[in-house]
Design an enzyme around this catalytic site. Structure first.
Site, PDB file in Angstrom:
ATOM      1  N   GLY A  58       0.778  -1.228   0.000  1.00 33.05           N
ATOM      2  CA  GLY A  58       0.000   0.000   0.000  1.00 33.05           C
ATOM      3  C   GLY A  58       0.806   1.272   0.000  1.00 33.05           C
ATOM      4  CB  ALA A  68       3.175   4.044  -8.703  1.00 33.56           C
ATOM      5  CB  ALA A  69       8.095   3.580  -6.588  1.00 36.31           C
ATOM      6  CG  ASP A  79      -0.432   5.053  -6.096  1.00 36.08           C
ATOM      7  OD1 ASP A  79      -1.155   5.806  -5.409  1.00 36.08           O
ATOM      8  OD2 ASP A  79      -0.333   3.830  -5.875  1.00 36.08           O
TER       9      ASP A  79
END
Length: 314
Positions: free
Chosen positions: A103, A108-109, A150
Site C-alpha cells: 500500500g 508506481a515507483a 500514485d
C-alpha cells in the site's frame, strides 16, 4: 554511464479507490524510497535483490521468469523499456526500503523510477509532467484499472490534493505528521481494484453514493489539513475507514487495529492505499506506534517529503 532515479514512496490520506472513479483524493510522499539504477550492459538484465523476499533476476533475451511475484513487478519494467523501443540494452537494478504490495506505491515507483532513469540514460530530457503521464499510462496498461494518484504523487512529491474529474492537482504546504505501518495483505491492489469494479457493476447506485460521501470527506479533509485542525481530521479518518469497509476493501485485522485505535483515544486511524491489509495510518502519536507494533506491523518512516523523483548521473 550510470543513472540512478530515487522515487519517494507514498501514503494515501483520503480517497483511495474513489479516485479511480473520478472522485478527489489526497496523498503524500514519505521518506521511504525505491531506487532504480540503469547502467551499460551488453543485454537487457533486471536485478531486484530487495523488492522480493528471495530476490529477482531476469534475462529479457531468454524471457525466463520463474517467480509469479517477479512477473507482476517486472512487467512494469518491460513495458517501460518497450515504450522506449528498447533502444539500448542496459542492466536495471531495483532496490526498495520496503517490500512490495503493502500500500505504499511500490509498483508506481518502479514505473516512475524506470521511466526517469532509462529516459535520462538515452539522453531524453522529460519534464515531470511527461514522466507522470507516461508512468500512469503504463500502469493503466498493465493493471487494466488505475488512477493517476500514485504515479503523479511520486513524480512531483509533497502532499497533493487531486480534485474530482481526473484533471490537475494542488500541492499543499503543510507539516502534517502521521504514524504509519503495514501488515500482510491478502491480495494485491490490482485484485482489490477488480473486486471493487465488480461491486460497482452489481450495486451501482449504492456504490456511487458511497463514493460521493468519500469525495465530500476528502474535500473537507483538504480544508482541515490547511487549517491544521487535526481533531476533526482524525474523525474523518475513522469515517473514511468505515466507508472503505462497506466497499469490502479492508481486512479483519486492519478493522481490529482501527477499532482498537478509537478505543485508545487515538485521534484518527484508517487503512491507506489498496486495502486487504497493507498500510495503516494514524494521526502521529506514541500510542499509535505502540498499537501498530502490538500487531507486528512494520513501522515505516512516514515523514512528509517535499521532493518527487530525483535522478543522478553516477
Amino acid at each position: 554511464m550510470m543513472v540512478e532515479a530515487k522515487v519517494p514512496l507514498k501514503l494515501t490520506l483520503f480517497g483511495e479507490h474513489a479516485v479511480v472513479y473520478d472522485r478527489p483524493a489526497i496523498a503524500m510522499t514519505i521518506s521511504e524510497s525505491l531506487k532504480v539504477k540503469v547502467s551499460e550492459n551488453d543485454k537487457f538484465l533486471i536485478i531486484s535483490p530487495s523488492l522480493n523476499i528471495k530476490g529477482v533476476k531476469l534475462d529479457l533475451n531468454e524471457m525466463k521468469i520463474e517467480s509469479d511475484e517477479a512477473k507482476k513487478v517486472l512487467r512494469y519494467v518491460f513495458e517501460v523499456l518497450n515504450y522506449f523501443e528498447m533502444k539500448k540494452p542496459v542492466k536495471i537494478e531495483i532496490n526498495s526500503t520496503v517490500e512490495p504490495s503493502v500500500g505504499l506505491g511500490t509498483s508506481a515507483a518502479v514505473i516512475v523510477g524506470t521511466v526517469a532513469a532509462y529516459s535520462k540514460y538515452l539522453g531524453i530530457d522529460l519534464s515531470r509532467d511527461e514522466i507522470a503521464k507516461i508512468s500512469h499510462n503504463i500502469e493503466l496498461k498493465v493493471q487494466g484499472i488505475a488512477s493517476r494518484m500514485d504515479t503523479y504523487t511520486e513524480t512531483y512529491g509533497g502532499l497533493i490534493y487531486f480534485p474530482a474529474g481526473g484533471k490537475g492537482f494542488e500541492k499543499i504546504d503543510t507539516n502534517f505528521e502521521l504514524t504509519a505501518g503495514y501488515i500482510r495483505r491478502s491480495m494485491s491492489t490490482a485484485d482489490v481494484l477488480w473486486r471493487v469494479r465488480t461491486l460497482k457493476e452489481s450495486n451501482k447506485e449504492v456504490f456511487e453514493n458511497i463514493l460521493d460521501v468519500i469525495g465530500e470527506i476528502t474535500n473537507r479533509a483538504k480544508s482541515l489539513i490547511v487549517e491544521q485542525n487535526f481533531e476533526e481530521l482524525g474523525l474523518l479518518m475513522y469515517v473514511n475507514h468505515g466507508l472503505l469497509f462497506s466497499l469490502g476493501i479492508t481486512s479483519p485485522e486492519a478493522d481490529e487495529i482501527v477499532s482498537r485505535a478509537k478505543q485508545l483515544g487515538i485521534k484518527g486511524c484508517k487503512i491507506s492505499g489498496g486495502g486487504a491489509g497493507g498500510s495503516i495510518i494514524c494521526i502521529k502519536s506514541v500510542e499509535a506506534e505502540v498499537l501498530l507494533r502490538s500487531y507486528n506491523a512494520r513501522i515505516v518512516n512516514s515523514t512528509l517529503t517535499k521532493d518527487g523523483v530525483i535522478f543522478s548521473i553516477l
